[in-house]
Design a protein around this motif. Structure first.
Motif, short mmCIF file in Angstrom:
data_model
loop_
_atom_site.label_atom_id
_atom_site.label_comp_id
_atom_site.label_asym_id
_atom_site.label_seq_id
_atom_site.Cartn_x
_atom_site.Cartn_y
_atom_site.Cartn_z
N VAL A 1 0.82 -1.22 0.00
CA VAL A 1 0.00 0.00 0.00
C VAL A 1 0.85 1.27 0.00
O VAL A 1 0.55 2.23 -0.72
N LYS A 2 1.93 1.29 0.78
CA LYS A 2 2.71 2.52 0.98
C LYS A 2 3.25 3.12 -0.32
O LYS A 2 3.25 4.36 -0.48
N PRO A 3 3.73 2.33 -1.28
CA PRO A 3 4.21 2.96 -2.52
C PRO A 3 3.15 3.78 -3.25
O PRO A 3 3.47 4.78 -3.89
N ILE A 4 1.89 3.36 -3.15
CA ILE A 4 0.80 4.13 -3.77
C ILE A 4 0.67 5.46 -3.04
O ILE A 4 0.53 6.52 -3.65
N VAL B 1 1.84 11.42 -2.52
CA VAL B 1 2.62 12.50 -1.88
C VAL B 1 3.42 13.25 -2.93
O VAL B 1 3.48 14.49 -2.96
N GLU B 2 4.07 12.49 -3.83
CA GLU B 2 4.88 13.11 -4.88
C GLU B 2 4.03 13.98 -5.80
O GLU B 2 4.43 15.09 -6.19
N LEU B 3 2.84 13.51 -6.15
CA LEU B 3 1.97 14.26 -7.07
C LEU B 3 1.44 15.54 -6.44
O LEU B 3 1.33 16.57 -7.10
N VAL C 1 -5.13 11.38 6.36
CA VAL C 1 -6.32 10.55 6.13
C VAL C 1 -6.60 10.48 4.62
O VAL C 1 -6.88 9.41 4.07
N ARG C 2 -6.53 11.63 3.95
CA ARG C 2 -6.81 11.65 2.51
C ARG C 2 -5.79 10.83 1.73
O ARG C 2 -6.15 10.11 0.77
N LEU C 3 -4.54 10.89 2.11
CA LEU C 3 -3.52 10.09 1.43
C LEU C 3 -3.78 8.60 1.62
O LEU C 3 -3.60 7.80 0.70
N ARG C 4 -4.20 8.22 2.82
CA ARG C 4 -4.52 6.81 3.07
C ARG C 4 -5.73 6.37 2.26
O ARG C 4 -5.79 5.24 1.75
N VAL C 5 -6.73 7.24 2.16
CA VAL C 5 -7.91 6.93 1.35
C VAL C 5 -7.51 6.68 -0.10
O VAL C 5 -7.96 5.72 -0.74
N ILE D 1 1.50 1.76 -10.07
CA ILE D 1 2.18 1.49 -8.79
C ILE D 1 1.43 0.40 -8.04
O ILE D 1 2.03 -0.54 -7.48
N ALA D 2 0.08 0.51 -8.00
CA ALA D 2 -0.73 -0.51 -7.32
C ALA D 2 -0.53 -1.88 -7.96
O ALA D 2 -0.44 -2.90 -7.27
#
Length: 893
Positions: free
Chosen positions: A254-257, A262-264, A285-289, A343-344
Motif C-alpha cells: 500500500v505505501k508505494p501508492i 505524496v509526490e503528485l 487521512v486523505r492520502l490513506r484513502v 504502482i498498485a
C-alpha cells in the motif's frame, strides 16, 4: 517480511499440517444473493458448514480476497479499517476443533522465522475468549501456557462471530499483539485496540442462527451438523506487525501508492506526531484513502467488476470517485490514476500475477472512470455556481442543504467540494440539512437491503435428492433425447410424489439431455413424456452442483416419482442455441481482431438465433468499425473454422491462452472451446456447432453503451440473420421505389431530402418568429392597464409558452409590462410570467407573481418565473391572480 511472503508462509504452514490449499474465490459474491462481495474468508465454504454440500476435504486453507464497505467513511482514520483486505484462513469441517485450532495458530505466530514461522514474541500476545467459554480459556492457559491475566473474556459484540444474517455462527477466540506504550495505554484489548492490535480470530463454528438483528441480539436455532473451525488472520495486520509500521496503509502493498500521491500533490505525509491513526491530520487521512481505494479499485476491476450506477458497479464507482475527490482536495486536479494504478499493480502482482497480464483492461476502466468524474466535477461546478448566484440574489448567505444534496445525489458532486467552493464564494452550506437528507437516503437504502436480506438459501431438499440418488447423468453434449426415471418432484419447494394436469413443478430425472442455463446460454426447451402424461419443459437449472432441475408444466395426464419417461430436447431450439453460442465466441474474437486484445468480453447472453455481448471499450463503434467486425466474423464462418473441445486443468488452460469470463468461478478441470485454434479459445460449458459454417451467418443489429467504459453489441445468427437481412433488403427496395432512385444512390438521395427538410424547418421557424412578433405587437397594443402597468394574459397558445411570454414582454419597450401565459396539458395547468425592467422598477417581480398565484410555490427569477402542477381547471384563475397581484403591487398596496 513482505506481504507476499507472509501469505506464502501461512499457506505452507497449514498445508504441512494436512490442509488442502484452496484458491481465493473472486471478489463478487456471485453464489450468495445476500452479498455484493466476499466479505470474509469463510464465505465460499458456507454450504459445507451448513451441511448443504459435502466438502471434498476435511481440512482446507486459503487466502481470500475480501471487500467491506459499511465502514468506508472510516477508511484512513483508524489502523483497523481498509476496504480491500486479504483474510488468511484455515478450516476444519467436522475434523479438529478448539485445541488444535489454537495450537496451530500459536505455532505459526510464534514459530521461529528460520523455521517458517512469524517469530512474534509470545509474551506480547493476548487472547480473548467468549464470556462463558471455559474450555477455550483452559486451552490457552493449560496447553499454550499463556498467563490467565492475558486471557480476556468478552461478550457477543466482540467474541461471537456470524455473517450478519441467519446462517452458521459460533463463539471465537481472538489474538492481539501488544505494539508497545507508544501506541496507547496498557491493560489489554479492552483498554486500547490501537496498541493491542487484533491479528487472528479462531471461530468455533458450531451453531446455526435463525434470526440476526444486531451483534448482541440474535436467535440460535440449534447446533450445526458438525463442529467446525473457521479462522481468519488479517494478512495486512500481520504484515504491519512484521514490517514494524504504524498501520496497514504503510505496508509494502500500500505505501508505494501513498508515496506516489505524496509526490503528485506535494503534501507531506505524517503531519501528526501521534502514532494513532484516528488522531491523524486530515491530509494523512486523505492520502490513506487514495492508497486504499486505488488498490481496491485495481482488485475489483481485476475480478471483473466495472463501474456502473447500481450494485457492485456502483460500489466500485464510489470508491474510485472518493480517491479522485481526495487527491483533488490535496491540490492535484489533473488525472491521477495513470500515475497511481501502475504502482498498485506492481505492489499486488507478486501475490496476484494475473493483474500484470490483465492491466490494459483494468487501466482502461479506471482511467475512463476518472475522466468521466472529472467531467462531472466540471458540470457540478457550473450548477453550483448557479445555486450560489441564486442564493446571493435572494440575499442569503447559506447554500440550502437541499441544493447540496441535489448536487451530490443527482450529479455525483462530493459535499467536500461543495463546502470548499461555496466558501471560496463567501457562502456557508447548510450541512445539517444536507446530512439529514443523506441520513434519510441511507435509511431508505438500509430498509431496502434489510427487506432483501434473508438466510443463506436453503438447499437442503436439493442436497437430499442429490445424496439419495447421486448426480444427474447429464448427456446434453451427446444426445437430444434420453430414456430416464423420475427421481423427485418438488411443488412449492416441498417434495411430492406426483403432479397432475395444469400443475407447474420441478421435476428431477436420473438422466437428462436438457442443457441447464449457464454461461450466458438460455436453457433448452422440449418435452418429457410419461406413461400417462405429456409435459412441457419451461426452464432448466442447476440448484446445486451435479443436480439438474426441470421446471415443467404438466399439459395432460399425471406424472409420478419412479415412472419411466422419455426426455426430448426440441431439435430446432438446440440448433439455434448452438449457432448463437458459437456466434458469440466468433463475434468476441472478431471484436478483438478489429479493436485489439483489450476488447474483452465482460458478459453475454444467447438464445436460439440471438446473442448479445458486453465488452470493455470506452467509446461507441463507428459504422465502419461495426462493418469491419461483422466482416471479420462472417469471414471466419465462411472459412468454416473447426470447433474443438478440450478438457484440462484450469492452470493449464490459462497457460494455453484460454479466455475466462471475469467474475465466474471454475472447477479445477475446465472445458476449453476452440474455433479456428488460437483465433478463438475460451473457457465455456455451452453447446456449440461442429464447424463455424454451421452458424450460417451473423448480422450485427445494434451497438450501445451499458455503462462507463462498457459497450454492448447485439447480433442475430442462422435463419434469424437471414430473416433480418431480408427485412433490411425489403426496406431498401421500398425506399428505392418510393424515391425513384437506384439502390446505389439511395443514401445520397435520402441525405438530400433530410437537408431540404431541415432548410424548410428553418424557414418555417423564421416565419413563425415573424408571426409571433406581429401577434405580440397587437397584444401589447391592446394590453390591459393595471395602475400604469400593461398586462397581457394568454391561455393555451400554440407556441411555446415561455418563448411567447418573453417575446411579448420585449415588445413593451420602455412601458412597464407583465405577460402571463397559462397552458393545460395532461390534466394539469402550468404558468409562465415575464416582467420587463420598467415593471420591476415599480416593484413587480415575476417570481413573486408566480408564488402568489400558486400559494407560495413556483420558482425562477425576477424577470421570468414559472410554476405548475395544479388541476387544468385552475388555469384561468392563475391568470386572474397574476393580474390582481400586479395591480396591487403597482398601486403600492
Amino acid at each position: 517480511m513482505r506481504t507476499a511472503e507472509v501469505k506464502r508462509r501461512f499457506l505452507a504452514h497449514f498445508e504441512k499440517n494436512g490442509h488442502t490449499v484452496v484458491p481465493s474465490a473472486p471478489l463478487p459474491a456471485i453464489e450468495d444473493p445476500n452479498l455484493l462481495f466476499i466479505n470474509a474468508g469463510m464465505v465460499q465454504f458456507v454450504p459445507y458448514f451448513l451441511g448443504q454440500s459435502t466438502p471434498p476435504w476435511k481440512r482446507a486453507t486459503s487466502v481470500q480476497k475480501c471487500i467491506r464497505t459499511p465502514d468506508i467513511d472510516e477508511v484512513g482514520k483508524t489502523s483497523r479499517h481498509g476496504t480491500f483486505f486479504q483474510m488468511n484462513g484455515n478450516f476444519s469441517f467436522g475434523d479438529y476443533f478448539k485445541e488444535e485450532a489454537i495450537r496451530l495458530a500459536w505455532e505459526l505466530a510464534t514459530g521461529k522465522v528460520e523455521d517458517g514461522g512469524f517469530g512474534l514474541d509470545g509474551d506480547r500476545i493476548w487472547a480473548t475468549v467468549y464470556h462463558d467459554d471455559d474450555e477455550a480459556q483452559d486451552i490457552w492457559h493449560r496447553v499454550i501456557g499463556m498467563p490467565v491475566e492475558r486471557i480476556v473474556r468478552r461478550g457477543n459484540a466482540d467474541n461471537f462471530w456470524s455473517m450478519g444474517i441467519p446462517g452458521p455462527a459460533g463463539p471465537c477466540s481472538e489474538l492481539y499483539y501488544d505494539r508497545g506504550p507508544s501506541y496507547g495505554p496498557s491493560g489489554g484489548p479492552e483498554v486500547d485496540e490501537d496498541r493491542y492490535l487484533e491479528f487472528w480470530n479462531n471461530v468455533f463454528m458450531q451453531y446455526e442462527l435463525s434470526a440476526f438483528r444486531t451483534k448482541d441480539d440474535f436467535d440460535i436455532s440449534g447446533e450445526l451438523p458438525a463442529k467446525n473451525i473457521d479462522t481468519g488472520m488479517g494478512l495486512e495486520r500481520m504484515a504491519s506487525i512484521l514490517q514494524n509500521v504504524d498501520n496497514l496503509y504503510e505496508i509494502d502493498e500500500v505505501k508505494p501508492i501513498l508515496d506516489k500521491a505524496v509526490e503528485l500533490t506535494g503534501v507531506r505525509y505524517g503531519v501528526s506526531t501521534s502514532q494513532v491513526a484516528s488522531e491523524s491530520h486530515p491530509n494523512d487521512v486523505r492520502l490513506r484513502v487514495i492508497a486504499d481505494h486505488v488498490r481496491t479499485g485495481l482488485m475489483l476491476i481485476g475480478d471483473g467488476v466495472t463501474p456502473s450506477n447500481e450494485g457492485r458497479g456502483y460500489v466500485l464507482r464510489r470508491i474510485l470517485r472518493r480517491a479522485v475527490r481526495s487527491i483533488r482536495l490535496l491540490g492535484f486536479e489533473e488525472p491521477a490514476f495513470p500515475h497511481l494504478f501502475p504502482i498498485a499493480r506492481d505492489c499486488m502482482s507478486p501475490s496476484y500475477p494475473e493483474l500484470e497480464a490483465d492491466f490494459e483492461r483494468i487501466s482502461q476502466y479506471a482511467y475512463g472512470e476518472e475522466e468521466a468524474f472529472l467531467s462531472t466535477i466540471k458540470t457540478g461546478t457550473s450548477i453550483l455556481d448557479l445555486a450560489v448566484k441564486e442564493t446571493k440574489d435572494e440575499g442569503g448567505s447559506v447554500l440550502p442543504g437541499k441544493r447540496a444534496f441535489e448536487l451530490h445525489d443527482t450529479y455525483g458532486f462530493p459535499i467536500d467540494l461543495t463546502l470548499e467552493m461555496a466558501a471560496e464564494q463567501g457562502l456557508a452550506v447548510d450541512e445539517p440539512g444536507f446530512r439529514a437528507l443523506m441520513a434519510e437516503q441511507r435509511a431508505r437504502a438500509k430498509a431496502d437491503a434489510a427487506a432483501r436480506k434473508t438466510a443463506h438459501a436453503d438447499l437442503t431438499v436439493y442436497r437430499t435428492l442429490l445424496d439419495g440418488n447421486g448426480p444427474t447423468d447429464w448427456v446434453a453434449y451427446e444426445t437430444l433425447d434420453a430414456e430416464a426415471t423420475v427421481i423427485g418432484i418438488l411443488s412449492g419447494g416441498a417434495r411430492v410424489t406426483s403432479a397432475a394436469e395444469g400443475e407447474i413443478v420441478e421435476l428431477f430425472l436420473d438422466r437428462t439431455p436438457f442443457y441447464a442455463e449457464s454461461g450466458g446460454q438460455h436453457a433448452d426447451a422440449g418435452t418429457i413424456t410419461g406413461p400417462n402424461a405429456a409435459i412441457e419443459v419451461i426452464d432448466v437449472q442447476r440448484p446445486v452442483k451435479k443436480l439438474i432441475a426441470h421446471k415443467v408444466r404438466v399439459t395432460s395426464g399425471e406424472i409420478a416419482v419412479g415412472q419411466k419417461v422419455h426426455a426430448a430436447v426440441d431439435p430446432e431450439w438446440r440448433v439455434g442455441a448452438r449457432q448463437a453460442h458459437s456466434g458469440t465466441h466468433v463475434l468476441h474474437a472478431a471484436l478483438r481482431e478489429v479493436l485489439g486484445p483489450s476488447a474483452l468480453q465482460s458478459g453475454s447472453f444467447n438464445r436460439p438465433g440471438y446473442l448479445r455481448l458486453d465488452f470493455s471499450w470506452r467509446k461507441g463503434l463507428t459504422g465502419q468499425t461495426r462493418a469491419d467486425v461483422e466482416q471479420a466474423a462472417n469471414t471466419a464462418i465462411r472459412r468454416d473454422f473447426p470447433v474443438a473441445v478440450r478438457y484440462m486443468p484450469l492452470a493449464e488452460a490459462r497457460e494455453f491462452g484460454a479466455l475466462a469470463l471475469f467474475g465466474e468461478t471454475y472447477d479445477e478441470t475446465v472445458r476449453v472451446v476452440e474455433i479456428g485454434g488460437e483465433w478463438s479459445r475460451e473457457l465455456c460449458g455451452g453447446t456449440h456447432v461442429a464447424h463455424a459454417a454451421q452458424i450460417g451467418s451473423l448480422a450485427v443489429t445494434a451497438e450501445s453503451s451499458v455503462g462507463s467504459g462498457q459497450r454492448r453489441i447485439e447480433a442475430v445468427t442462422g435463419i434469424e440473420a437471414f430473416q433480418y437481412l431480408a427485412r433490411e433488403r425489403d426496406l431498401v427496395t421500398r425506399l428505392s421505389e418510393e424515391l425513384g432512385a437506384p439502390r446505389g444512390e439511395l443514401a445520397d438521395r435520402v441525405g438530400a431530402l433530410v437537408r431540404r427538410l431541415k432548410d424548410a424547418e428553418r424557414v418555417n421557424a423564421q416565419l413563425s418568429e415573424k408571426l409571433m412578433g406581429a401577434e405580440a405587437a397587437e397584444l401589447v397594443a391592446s394590453a390591459a392597464d393595471l395602475a400604469g402597468v400593461g398586462y397581457v394574459s394568454l391561455l393555451d397558445p400554440e407556441q411555446d409558452p415561455r418563448k411567447l411570454a418573453i417575446s411579448i414582454r420585449d415588445r413593451f419597450g420602455a412601458r412597464p409590462g407583465v405577460v402571463a401565459v397559462a397552458a393545460t396539458k395532461g390534466g394539469k395547468a402550468s404558468l409562465v410570467v415575464a416582467v420587463n425592467d420598467a415593471a420591476r422598477a415599480k416593484g413587480v417581480t415575476a417570481k413573486d407573481l408566480v408564488k402568489f398565484a400558486f400559494g407560495g410555490r413556483g420558482g425562477g427569477g425576477d424577470d421570468v418565473a414559472q410554476g405548475g402542477g395544479v388541476p387544468a381547471a385552475e388555469a384561468k384563475n392563475l391568470l386572474g391572480a397574476v393580474g390582481e397581484e400586479t395591480g396591487r403591487v403597482a398601486t403600492g398596496g
